[in-house]
Design a protein around this motif. Structure first.
Motif, short mmCIF file in Angstrom:
data_model
loop_
_atom_site.label_atom_id
_atom_site.label_comp_id
_atom_site.label_asym_id
_atom_site.label_seq_id
_atom_site.Cartn_x
_atom_site.Cartn_y
_atom_site.Cartn_z
N THR A 1 -27.24 37.21 -100.33
CA THR A 1 -26.09 36.04 -100.34
C THR A 1 -24.71 36.93 -99.35
N SER A 2 -24.43 38.20 -99.46
CA SER A 2 -23.68 38.72 -98.82
C SER A 2 -23.84 38.67 -97.36
N CYS A 3 -24.98 38.89 -97.09
CA CYS A 3 -25.48 38.65 -95.41
C CYS A 3 -25.23 37.20 -95.34
N GLY A 4 -25.72 36.37 -96.01
CA GLY A 4 -25.17 34.99 -95.69
C GLY A 4 -23.91 34.57 -95.57
N LEU A 5 -22.94 34.94 -96.49
CA LEU A 5 -21.53 34.68 -96.30
C LEU A 5 -21.05 35.25 -95.09
N LEU A 6 -21.37 36.63 -94.63
CA LEU A 6 -21.07 37.27 -93.38
C LEU A 6 -21.56 36.15 -92.26
N LEU A 7 -22.53 35.54 -92.28
CA LEU A 7 -23.07 34.90 -91.08
C LEU A 7 -22.19 33.37 -91.23
N ALA A 8 -21.90 33.18 -92.31
CA ALA A 8 -21.04 31.79 -92.55
C ALA A 8 -19.86 32.00 -92.25
N SER A 9 -19.22 33.10 -92.46
CA SER A 9 -17.81 33.46 -91.92
C SER A 9 -17.71 33.89 -90.62
N CYS A 10 -18.47 34.25 -89.77
CA CYS A 10 -18.65 34.38 -88.44
C CYS A 10 -18.99 32.79 -87.85
N LEU A 11 -19.55 32.05 -88.43
CA LEU A 11 -19.65 30.52 -88.08
C LEU A 11 -18.29 30.00 -88.16
N ALA A 12 -17.61 30.39 -89.07
CA ALA A 12 -16.15 29.56 -89.29
C ALA A 12 -15.32 30.05 -88.27
N MET A 13 -15.36 31.33 -88.03
CA MET A 13 -14.57 31.93 -87.15
C MET A 13 -14.79 31.28 -85.84
N CYS A 14 -16.19 31.31 -85.20
CA CYS A 14 -16.50 30.67 -83.99
C CYS A 14 -16.13 29.19 -83.70
N THR A 15 -16.15 28.66 -84.90
CA THR A 15 -16.08 27.31 -85.01
C THR A 15 -14.41 26.80 -84.74
N PHE A 16 -13.56 27.76 -85.20
CA PHE A 16 -12.23 28.04 -85.02
C PHE A 16 -11.99 28.01 -83.38
N ILE A 17 -12.70 29.00 -82.99
CA ILE A 17 -12.38 29.43 -81.48
C ILE A 17 -12.78 28.08 -80.57
N GLU A 18 -13.85 27.35 -81.09
CA GLU A 18 -14.53 26.33 -80.22
C GLU A 18 -13.23 25.19 -80.29
N LEU A 19 -12.78 25.14 -81.50
CA LEU A 19 -11.89 23.77 -81.51
C LEU A 19 -10.66 24.15 -80.90
N LEU A 20 -10.16 25.51 -81.02
CA LEU A 20 -8.96 26.01 -80.28
C LEU A 20 -9.12 25.80 -78.78
N SER A 21 -10.48 26.20 -78.27
CA SER A 21 -10.66 26.08 -76.88
C SER A 21 -10.59 24.39 -76.31
N MET A 22 -11.25 23.68 -77.21
CA MET A 22 -11.07 22.33 -76.91
C MET A 22 -9.63 21.80 -77.28
N TRP A 23 -8.87 22.13 -78.10
CA TRP A 23 -7.52 21.52 -78.19
C TRP A 23 -6.76 22.26 -76.95
N ASN A 24 -7.06 23.34 -76.37
CA ASN A 24 -6.25 23.84 -75.21
C ASN A 24 -6.63 22.90 -73.99
N LEU A 25 -8.11 22.73 -73.82
CA LEU A 25 -8.34 21.93 -72.76
C LEU A 25 -7.75 20.46 -72.58
N THR A 26 -7.56 20.07 -74.08
CA THR A 26 -7.18 18.56 -74.17
C THR A 26 -5.61 18.35 -73.82
N ARG A 27 -4.79 19.62 -74.62
CA ARG A 27 -3.49 19.56 -74.34
C ARG A 27 -3.20 19.76 -72.80
N ILE A 28 -3.99 20.60 -71.90
CA ILE A 28 -3.59 20.68 -70.57
C ILE A 28 -3.98 19.41 -69.89
N GLU A 29 -4.91 18.32 -70.49
CA GLU A 29 -5.37 17.10 -69.49
C GLU A 29 -4.38 16.06 -69.84
#
Length: 516
Positions: free
Chosen positions: A374-402
């Motif tokens: 479960t620790s390994c799973g939580l690590l993967l889930a944490s990385c997924l959450a972090m990458c999701t935040f980066i994805e949404l941040l990138s989408m937000w930035n591109l939308t903001r510029i447009e």
């Protein structure tokens, strides 16, 4: 003998699933869309990093190109050019230059009338293009609600713009949209050099036609110049699940170059896919200038059923093709998109299992082995959450510029704002859209038929073979714009259409008053 409770059985299933999702193969599935490093499978990690960095690089390039356009406009404004939204070089706006501009015909196939149409049409016919310009609004029949709405609008501008409404009649060999477009091309002025096909649910900037024409003049090798919509959500979840416009040489249609007219007319369903296939087959150039980003307001009452039909139409285009090579390309797109769509959703399902397993292990005090998994799973889930935040941040930035770019390109229009975006709903919509895409694609593949604005099209060998019209029995509204499809019969009465027209007009005038 000790019996196992249902909750214990559920715990065992969750923990077993979490353990399975921590295998190298499962880790590969989870990291292929995100940036994460695991000692268990370096090769898989490198592939996942490559995909993630490639996507990030693409978004960064798009944001950079549009940011550069914004900087150029602002530099031009600081240099004294108050009309930078029309041209970076104020000398291009001199009368001696404007009178030499080529003739352009804008062809708009119409279907129905909705809450945003009046504002959209006004933004289109009030273009500040300095050359000869005509607008052709093409409808199927005089019973279309758009016919009366456009007639009333053009009556207000009869002395200011060269615009007319054309009744195309019913299509028999291709989609109604393509039929309307080809009728418009057939009726365009004999001196027209470029033709711009424009959907009626998009808003133009005052300088859009001039910018597109300038690019065509700079590079005569351009076959198609296209643009993209900036979807403006209305607030409902359906409007966040929506994630076309092209200028071409008029002579390509007059001379049926590369079979442009004949291939569209002979069973054509999607104008975009057909033209893209022609461009690919003949090695012709397709471009999109950075300013070709057009506001696309979505209906305020967009429902899931209308979104689903929209998605069905988007996947159905992969079932239409003009050549064998086109069919192969469509099959490749079909497979690739389906794989990536469910490959995007699967890690989130796995992350839910990991989190659920970790919560149960912590609360029940399971063995150290289960805790490690479960620790390994939580690590993967944490990385997924972090990458999701980066994805949404990138989408937000591109939308903001447009959004900033659109506001600069239309300085007198009501300003667009990021406030209309709910990024939690954006994330949910990403999951919903990618989960449903393969389902819709397979449904389209096996059904070979689709209902588009009240008309059912049937395909055979990639071309339209049958058209069914059942007025009043199908959907009464278009998918995204929520436009009324019928006039006096089978749907809203004339009074409701005129009422909607009046409300839209009042809303538009009020916005203009506050801008002033």
């Amino acid at each position: 003998m000790e019996t196992m409770s249902p909750f214990d059985s559920l715990d065992a299933v969750i923990i077993s699933a979490s353990r399975a999702f921590c295998t190298p193969l499962a880790i590969f599935i989870q990291i292929q869309q995100h940036d994460h490093v695991s000692d268990l499978s370096l090769l898989f990690v490198l592939q996942g990093c490559f995909i993630c960095l490639t996507l990030a690089f693409g978004w960064a390039c798009a944001a950079y190109v549009r940011s550069r356009e914004i900087r150029q406009m602002k530099n031009s404004m600081r240099g004294g050019n108050s009309f930078a939204f029309l041209s970076h070089d104020i000398n291009d706006l001199e009368h001696s230059t404007q009178v030499k501009l080529p003739s352009v015909t804008v062809v708009m196939p119409l279907k129905g009338f909705g809450e945003h149409n009046l504002h959209n049409w006004r933004s289109q016919i009030t273009s500040l293009y300095g050359g000869p310009l005509e607008f052709l609004f093409v409808v199927e029949s005089t019973e279309d609600p758009a016919y009366h709405a456009v007639n009333r609008l053009l009556a207000d501008y009869k002395d200011d713009v060269d615009a007319k409404i054309i009744v195309a009649g019913l299509s028999t060999t291709c989609s109604q949209k393509i039929h309307n477009q080809l009728i418009g091309v057939d009726r365009m002025h004999k001196d027209t050099k470029y033709v711009l096909f424009l959907d009626d649910d998009v808003r133009l900037h005052p300088g859009s036609i001039g910018a597109l024409t300038a690019e065509m003049e700079k590079n005569p090798e351009i076959f198609i110049q296209t643009g993209y919509p900036l979807d403006l959500p209305s607030g409902s979840l359906g409007s966040y699940c929506i994630y076309e416009y092209h200028m071409m040489h008029a002579d390509d249609f007059r001379n049926d170059r590369h079979g442009v007219v004949s291939k569209l007319q002979d069973g054509g369903y999607s104008d975009d896919m057909t033209l893209a296939a022609i461009a690919g087959a003949h090695k012709r150039l397709i471009t999109s200038p950075p300013v070709a980003v057009f506001p696309h307001p979505l209906a305020s009452d967009l429902s899931f059923s209308r979104y689903w039909n929209y998605l069905r139409k988007q996947t159905f285009v992969l079932e239409s093709y003009a050549t064998k090579v086109n069919w192969i390309m469509n099959r490749a797109l079909f497979s690739f998109h389906c794989y990536l769509s469910w490959g995007f959703v699967a890690p989130y399902l796995m992350a839910v299992v990991h989190v659920a397993a970790a919560l149960r292990v912590r609360s029940k005090g399971y063995s150290l082995e289960d805790t490690n998994f479960t620790s390994c799973g939580l690590l993967l889930a944490s990385c997924l959450a972090m990458c999701t935040f980066i994805e949404l941040l990138s989408m937000w930035n591109l939308t903001r510029i447009e959004v900033r770019l659109c506001n600069l390109l239309s300085p007198e229009a009501p300003p667009l704002s990021l406030a209309t975006y709910n990024w939690c709903l954006v994330f949910i919509a990403m999951l919903v859209d990618n989960f449903l895409y393969p389902i819709s694609a397979f449904r389209s593949h096996f059904s070979q038929s689709i209902n588009w604005s009240g008309i059912r099209y049937h395909l055979k060998d990639g071309k339209i073979s049958k058209i069914d019209r059942s007025k009043g029995k199908g959907p009464k509204f278009t998918d995204l714009g929520g436009k009324h499809l019928y006039g006096k019969k089978g749907a809203p009465h004339r009074a409701s259409i005129l009422g909607a027209l009046s409300r839209s007009l009042a809303h538009w005038r009020q916005a203009k008053k506050f801008d002033a």
